[in-house]
Design a protein around this motif. Structure first.
Motif, PDB file in Angstrom:
ATOM      1  N   ASN A  82      58.627 -89.130 -26.973  1.00 46.32           N
ATOM      2  CA  ASN A  82      58.758 -89.588 -28.349  1.00 46.32           C
ATOM      3  C   ASN A  82      58.694 -88.416 -29.326  1.00 46.32           C
ATOM      4  OD1 ASN A  82      59.015 -91.842 -30.176  1.00 46.32           O
ATOM      5  ND2 ASN A  82      56.919 -91.426 -30.805  1.00 46.32           N
ATOM      6  N   GLU A  83      57.859 -87.422 -29.038  1.00 48.42           N
ATOM      7  CA  GLU A  83      57.778 -86.239 -29.890  1.00 48.42           C
ATOM      8  C   GLU A  83      59.090 -85.463 -29.884  1.00 48.42           C
ATOM      9  OE1 GLU A  83      55.424 -85.331 -31.999  1.00 48.42           O
ATOM     10  OE2 GLU A  83      54.508 -87.267 -31.523  1.00 48.42           O
ATOM     11  N   VAL A  84      59.739 -85.418 -28.716  1.00 51.02           N
ATOM     12  CA  VAL A  84      61.032 -84.739 -28.624  1.00 51.02           C
ATOM     13  C   VAL A  84      62.058 -85.435 -29.514  1.00 51.02           C
ATOM     14  CG1 VAL A  84      62.961 -84.193 -27.089  1.00 51.02           C
ATOM     15  CG2 VAL A  84      60.616 -83.778 -26.338  1.00 51.02           C
ATOM     16  N   VAL A  85      62.060 -86.776 -29.476  1.00 53.14           N
ATOM     17  CA  VAL A  85      62.988 -87.545 -30.314  1.00 53.14           C
ATOM     18  C   VAL A  85      62.704 -87.286 -31.789  1.00 53.14           C
ATOM     19  CG1 VAL A  85      63.712 -89.857 -30.990  1.00 53.14           C
ATOM     20  CG2 VAL A  85      63.367 -89.327 -28.579  1.00 53.14           C
ATOM     21  N   LYS A  86      61.427 -87.289 -32.169  1.00 52.27           N
ATOM     22  CA  LYS A  86      61.070 -87.034 -33.567  1.00 52.27           C
ATOM     23  C   LYS A  86      61.554 -85.662 -34.021  1.00 52.27           C
ATOM     24  CE  LYS A  86      56.979 -89.973 -34.127  1.00 52.27           C
ATOM     25  NZ  LYS A  86      55.542 -90.006 -34.475  1.00 52.27           N
ATOM     26  N   THR A  87      61.373 -84.675 -33.151  1.00 53.82           N
ATOM     27  CA  THR A  87      61.820 -83.322 -33.484  1.00 53.82           C
ATOM     28  C   THR A  87      63.332 -83.279 -33.665  1.00 53.82           C
ATOM     29  OG1 THR A  87      59.972 -82.369 -32.245  1.00 53.82           O
ATOM     30  CG2 THR A  87      61.841 -80.918 -32.710  1.00 53.82           C
ATOM     31  N   TRP A  88      64.041 -83.958 -32.770  1.00 53.08           N
ATOM     32  CA  TRP A  88      65.510 -83.977 -32.852  1.00 53.08           C
ATOM     33  C   TRP A  88      65.972 -84.658 -34.137  1.00 53.08           C
ATOM     34  CZ3 TRP A  88      69.217 -87.862 -32.981  1.00 53.08           C
ATOM     35  CH2 TRP A  88      70.538 -87.450 -32.756  1.00 53.08           C
ATOM     36  N   VAL A  89      65.347 -85.785 -34.480  1.00 51.65           N
ATOM     37  CA  VAL A  89      65.710 -86.503 -35.705  1.00 51.65           C
ATOM     38  C   VAL A  89      65.458 -85.622 -36.926  1.00 51.65           C
ATOM     39  CG1 VAL A  89      65.074 -88.437 -37.197  1.00 51.65           C
ATOM     40  CG2 VAL A  89      65.396 -88.814 -34.753  1.00 51.65           C
ATOM     41  N   LYS A  90      64.325 -84.906 -36.928  1.00 58.57           N
ATOM     42  CA  LYS A  90      64.021 -84.013 -38.052  1.00 58.57           C
ATOM     43  C   LYS A  90      65.074 -82.922 -38.166  1.00 58.57           C
ATOM     44  CE  LYS A  90      60.418 -81.053 -40.016  1.00 58.57           C
ATOM     45  NZ  LYS A  90      61.345 -79.940 -40.267  1.00 58.57           N
ATOM     46  N   GLN A  91      65.537 -82.409 -37.032  1.00 56.18           N
ATOM     47  CA  GLN A  91      66.564 -81.369 -37.062  1.00 56.18           C
ATOM     48  C   GLN A  91      67.872 -81.901 -37.646  1.00 56.18           C
ATOM     49  OE1 GLN A  91      66.608 -80.288 -32.936  1.00 56.18           O
ATOM     50  NE2 GLN A  91      64.956 -78.781 -33.140  1.00 56.18           N
ATOM     51  N   VAL A  92      68.218 -83.135 -37.296  1.00 52.51           N
ATOM     52  CA  VAL A  92      69.427 -83.740 -37.864  1.00 52.51           C
ATOM     53  C   VAL A  92      69.285 -83.890 -39.369  1.00 52.51           C
ATOM     54  CG1 VAL A  92      70.905 -85.784 -37.914  1.00 52.51           C
ATOM     55  CG2 VAL A  92      70.013 -84.963 -35.741  1.00 52.51           C
ATOM     56  N   ARG A  93      68.106 -84.340 -39.802  1.00 46.78           N
ATOM     57  CA  ARG A  93      67.892 -84.523 -41.237  1.00 46.78           C
ATOM     58  C   ARG A  93      67.974 -83.181 -41.972  1.00 46.78           C
ATOM     59  NH1 ARG A  93      63.170 -86.680 -41.040  1.00 46.78           N
ATOM     60  NH2 ARG A  93      61.898 -84.948 -41.793  1.00 46.78           N
ATOM     61  N   ASP A  94      67.341 -82.173 -41.406  1.00 49.84           N
ATOM     62  CA  ASP A  94      67.337 -80.863 -42.061  1.00 49.84           C
ATOM     63  C   ASP A  94      68.743 -80.280 -42.181  1.00 49.84           C
ATOM     64  OD1 ASP A  94      64.641 -81.074 -42.314  1.00 49.84           O
ATOM     65  OD2 ASP A  94      64.134 -79.715 -40.670  1.00 49.84           O
ATOM     66  N   VAL A  95      69.523 -80.383 -41.112  1.00 51.62           N
ATOM     67  CA  VAL A  95      70.872 -79.818 -41.180  1.00 51.62           C
ATOM     68  C   VAL A  95      71.744 -80.639 -42.127  1.00 51.62           C
ATOM     69  CG1 VAL A  95      72.025 -81.058 -39.283  1.00 51.62           C
ATOM     70  CG2 VAL A  95      72.630 -78.681 -39.752  1.00 51.62           C
ATOM     71  N   SER A  96      71.476 -81.940 -42.223  1.00 50.02           N
ATOM     72  CA  SER A  96      72.218 -82.776 -43.171  1.00 50.02           C
ATOM     73  C   SER A  96      71.928 -82.344 -44.604  1.00 50.02           C
ATOM     74  CB  SER A  96      71.855 -84.253 -42.979  1.00 50.02           C
ATOM     75  OG  SER A  96      72.189 -84.703 -41.682  1.00 50.02           O
TER      76      SER A  96
END
Length: 944
Positions: free
Chosen positions: A70-84
């Motif tokens: 779940n932490e990996v998913v959260k990190t990935w989602v944050k990366q998508v948000r940041d690049v957006s």
């Protein structure tokens, strides 16, 4: 929320690629030549990520679960948000640099004196942007690779329950299913109402729906009624099903057949798991066919549920019933297509019931006297939500019963919601509705956290901010305002937003959110870097990445040091004076601003360099002390809303005519302090000739017509998109030109016209084809006669006439306005002595006001006239000395008001003064009288 950020970035990219085509920068060098291609590659990568992002976003937002996956998913989602967000920055920075270049080109002095530095700076910016695009493309490629890995892990690790995950019932929901009767507080009235609908009435199948926000106790009420012994004995069988967000139709049908078999001691079919939906529906129908059944579907979320289940719910003319609990009103509306429906909108507990429940949980009885004040504060913050009262009261029951402990709990409630394990289930329940929102509504919902706690939010202000942020999607057949209003309506129907005030037309005028839900939203805003709060109870230091700042009650030195070039919106709720350094530095520190809202602040000037905010779309200066707009306002070429309501800006610079994207321009000042006069109460703004260039303008009020005279009126004809027009100081000589202009405004809904002085005639006879959708008409000026087109306005809901000086009763001409909801006759609109409301006239009128009709002495009302009238007001009609006896014909009248009326009339209806006509108004629930005694106004309420 990452899904929302990515989608918004995707839209920005699409618009950029389509509209820009990279124009001139493609011509310069290999780096810039690949600019457009990189954008297209990024757009393609974002589109491929979209499909997976929604589930990942939801999983990342969910509390609990823990674990490395779940932490990996959260990190990935944050990366998508940041690049957006980076993509949005690049697009906006390019747009900003483009306007800077244009400004340089059009500014001859600057172009002559400083051509080389400016050009170097512009080209340097372009190279910086192109370099950032390369970095974003590389980052997004890596994110896409990680998505593939996550997708594979998700598929391999997903558990199954005959093909679907088994639904989980959290501890809070389980508690509501098994609550003891002695613990139930405040549901006596709805309980009796629901039981009545279950056991009596029609023999047709009926749905009884319990609707409300999370935490109101819908499940508790429904289960309590479902288990009532009288109800159980009335039905042949009754079944309870928890639907929740994770249900599938197949799983639900299998559960139904399974429960039916167990209930009847029948063997469960061995092929049950292999049956298709049609076979399962047949089994359900066969079981229910001969029975008076009661089904409870708890916690319904999906809008498709009514269509999916309707074929299984057989109507057997035996008085069967369905109970459904949901947070979404539109699900109930869909059911109306197939069955009879009764809706019970569950309300928060009343203050006394909320107090009773809190004391039961926190003290197991009576609250100590010394803790009453602090406990009351805590109960008020719960907003009448039983779930919150039970959870917080239960937590406090374990703490020392001291004032310091209680004060700490009240002040730190938001922190407790975030971190206390005993309150996580409450937070989760409140969060579920937000997590269920479609992506385009999540950002809209987060906006409620920008406003301070307990703040009543004006609908227009809120929806205009949404539009400026780009949250509202374009739809071909609707205006952006209409789409935004639909968004707000959906949030209301989902029980997330509470309506505070409704207008005469049924539209929401203001709204707010529950205090605890407000705390949950603030937590989400913080997690998503959506907005930084500079409030008295928040940290004062600016976070590194944020898109918005909400300013309230902070020290000036903190505000003075604030700077963040990525900020897109600033909202001010602080009533203190602003540091000059902050105001003057706006355009340098926050160059990408799109929303700037100073409403109700003490702002007293606008800096000359405000025009450097080239991307600004929304500027709200209403109810400030601003008196002058700088000429640089003409540089705000993207401005869509300029709100000057209740400011003393009386003249707009000619540069305003450059704002070809300007859509909304409300500008006026109303003098509530001075002596009322129809001509000096409202002051509009003066504008220069050239306003015909404002082709996008949809709302303009109030324009002072005499400043630009006839030429200005003629230019109004070019503003064909106008939906609302308010114009003052009109002279008779403008009549033909004004009529010509109004006929071109096919979208006009409200129209407000005031003449220059009481001697002017308002000549509107030349309007042969009035705006077809005109809904509000306010005319203040002499009319030689009532124009023929007014009685034919089929959509008119509000009409106000003043200074008309009709000698003949105008009601005969107006009585057939079938949509009219409100009628005001003011300031000698009628100069005769008698008004007659005829039989059948004004069939939908609900509000009627007669004010300052100086010769009016009598009123007659036929039976079957004004049949729906609810509010009737009389004000300052000096010759009306006898109460109209025909008021007794108004059977639906709920309110009757008299203000500044002759003492003879007032005394005749006051029972304490032996009023002989009191029986005439005896059927009216509320009668109020307001008389002036010297400089004071004395209100009186007559009890009937």
């Amino acid at each position: 929320m990452a899904e929302t950020a990515a989608l918004y970035a995707l839209q920005e990219l699409c618009n950029f690629v389509v509209e820009e085509g990279c124009r001139h920068i493609v011509e310069n060098g290999t780096l810039l030549a690949g600019f457009k291609k990189d954008f297209i590659d990024i757009k393609d990568d974002l589109e491929s990520i979209q499909a997976f992002l929604k589930d990942a976003d939801t999983k990342a937002a969910a509390d609990g679960g823990g674990g490395r996956a779940n932490e990996v998913v959260k990190t990935w989602v944050k990366q998508v948000r940041d690049v957006s967000l980076c993509i949005e920055d690049v697009v906006d920075e390019y747009e900003y640099s483009k306007y800077v270049a244009q400004w340089i080109d059009h500014s001859r002095i600057i172009a002559f004196l400083q051509p080389l530095p400016a050009l170097i700076k512009t080209k340097y910016t372009e190279y910086q942007i192109a370099s950032k695009i390369k970095d974003i493309k590389e980052s997004l490629g890596k994110i896409k690779e990680r998505m593939t890995t996550l997708l594979f892990q998700s598929e391999s690790e997903s558990g199954s329950y005959r093909g679907t995950k088994a639904p989980r019932i959290d501890n809070t929901r389980m508690a509501s299913l098994f609550i003891e009767e002695t613990q139930v507080v405040g549901i006596e009235s709805p309980r009796d109402e629901l039981i009545s609908y279950l056991v009596s009435g029609t023999s047709d199948l009926m749905l009884i729906s319990v609707v409300g926000m999370g935490g109101l106790g819908k499940t508790t009420l429904a289960k309590y009624v479902f288990n009532n012994q009288y109800v159980k004995e009335h039905f042949d069988c009754h079944y309870f099903f928890t639907i929740s967000q994770s249900y599938t139709l197949r799983k639900m049908l299998i559960d139904m057949v399974n429960k039916f078999c167990v209930d009847n001691n029948e063997p469960i079919p061995k092929s049950l798991w292999k049956m298709d939906n049609n076979t399962l529906i047949t089994h359900v129908r066969q079981h229910l066919q001969s029975k008076r059944y009661l089904l409870l579907f708890d916690d319904v979320w999906k809008e498709a549920f009514p269509d999916e289940i309707k074929h299984a719910l057989i109507s057997n003319n035996k008085g069967s019933r369905i109970i459904m609990t949901t947070r979404k009103m539109n699900i109930v509306e869909y059911f109306k297509k197939s069955v009879s429906v009764h809706v019970h909108e569950l309300q928060p507990l009343t203050p006394d019931k909320a107090w009773e429940l809190f004391c039961n949980k926190a003290f197991r009885g009576q609250c100590p006297i010394e803790l009453e004040e602090m406990s009351n504060e805590i109960v008020q913050k719960c907003g009448g939500l039983p779930l919150a009262i039970v959870a917080i009261g239960g937590l406090l029951s374990t703490k020392a019963k001291t004032m310091s402990e209680w004060r700490k709990a009240s002040q730190n409630l938001r922190m407790e919601l975030e971190h206390n394990v005993h309150l996580t289930s409450l937070t989760k329940i409140l969060s579920l509705s937000y997590d269920d929102l479609p992506h385009h509504l999540k950002s809209c919902m987060l906006y409620f956290g920008i406003y301070p706690e307990d703040y009543t939010i004006n609908r227009k202000r809120l929806t205009r901010q949404w539009m400026a942020e780009g949250f509202v999607m374009n739809e071909e057949t609707k205006s952006l305002e209409e789409v935004a209003e639909e968004y707000l309506t959906e949030l209301v129907q989902r029980s997330l937003v509470q309506v505070s005030r409704v207008g005469f037309d049924g539209k929401v005028k203001s709204c707010q959110v529950n205090d605890l839900l407000h705390q949950v939203i603030i937590r989400k805003m913080k997690d998503l870097s959506f907005c930084h709060l500079m409030h008295k109870y928040d940290e004062q230091h600016m976070v590194v990445i944020t898109r918005r700042i909400s300013i309230a009650s902070i020290p000036n030195n903190d505000l003075r040091n604030t700077s963040n070039s990525g900020i897109r919106a600033i909202f001010v709720f602080d009533r203190d004076e602003f540091p000059k350094q902050f105001i003057d530095g706006l355009s340098a520190k926050f160059k990408l601003l799109k929303v700037l809202d100073f409403q109700n602040s003490l702002l007293n000037y606008i800096p000359d360099n405000l025009g450097n905010l080239f991307l600004l779309r929304y500027l709200n200066l209403s109810h400030t002390k601003v008196t002058v707009l700088p000429k640089s306002i003409g540089n705000l070429v993207n401005l869509e809303t300029l709100d000057l309501r209740q400011t003393k800006v009386h003249e707009l610079p000619i540069e305003i005519n450059k704002l070809t994207k300007l859509r909304l321009l409300p500008a006026y000042y109303r003098d509530y302090e001075g002596h009322y006069n129809i001509f000096n109460f409202t002051t509009g703004v003066k504008m220069q000739e050239g306003i015909g260039c404002l082709k996008s303008l949809q709302k303009l009020y109030f324009l002072e017509a005499d400043h630009g005279a006839l030429g200005l009126i003629r230019e109004l004809k070019m503003l064909t998109q106008l939906r609302k027009l308010g114009i003052r100081c009109v002279q008779q000589q403008y009549g033909n030109a004004l009529c010509d202009a109004i006929q071109e405004m096919k979208n006009l809904e409200p129209l407000n016209i005031t003449v220059k002085d009481e001697n002017e005639i308002l000549d509107l006879d030349f309007i042969s084809t009035p705006p077809p959708n005109l809904r509000v008409l306010n005319l203040k000026g002499g009319l030689t006669r009532l124009p023929d087109w007014i009685p034919n306005l089929q959509y008119l809901v509000k009409l106000r006439l003043g200074l008309s000086n009709f000698n003949d009763d105008p009601l005969d001409s107006l009585k057939n306005l079938t949509s009219l909801f409100r009628l005001n006759l003011w300031d000698d609109a009628f100069s005769g002595e008698r008004l007659h409301f005829q039989r059948g006239g004004f069939p939908k009128l609900k509000e009627l006001e007669l004010t300052r009709l100086n010769r009016l002495s009598s009123i007659s009302i036929d039976e079957d006239a004004l049949v729906n009238l609810e509010h009737f007001r009389f004000k300052n009609n000096p010759q009306l000395k006898v109460v109209p006896e025909d008021l007794q014909n108004l059977k639906n009248l709920q309110f009757l008001g008299f203000a500044e009326m002759p003492v003879e009339l007032v005394d005749s209806i006051d029972p304490e003064k032996g009023g002989v006509y009191h029986q005439i108004i005896n059927h009216i629930p509320l009668v109020r009288i307001r008389q002036n005694v010297g400089s004071r106004r004395i209100p009186t309420q007559i009890n009937v």
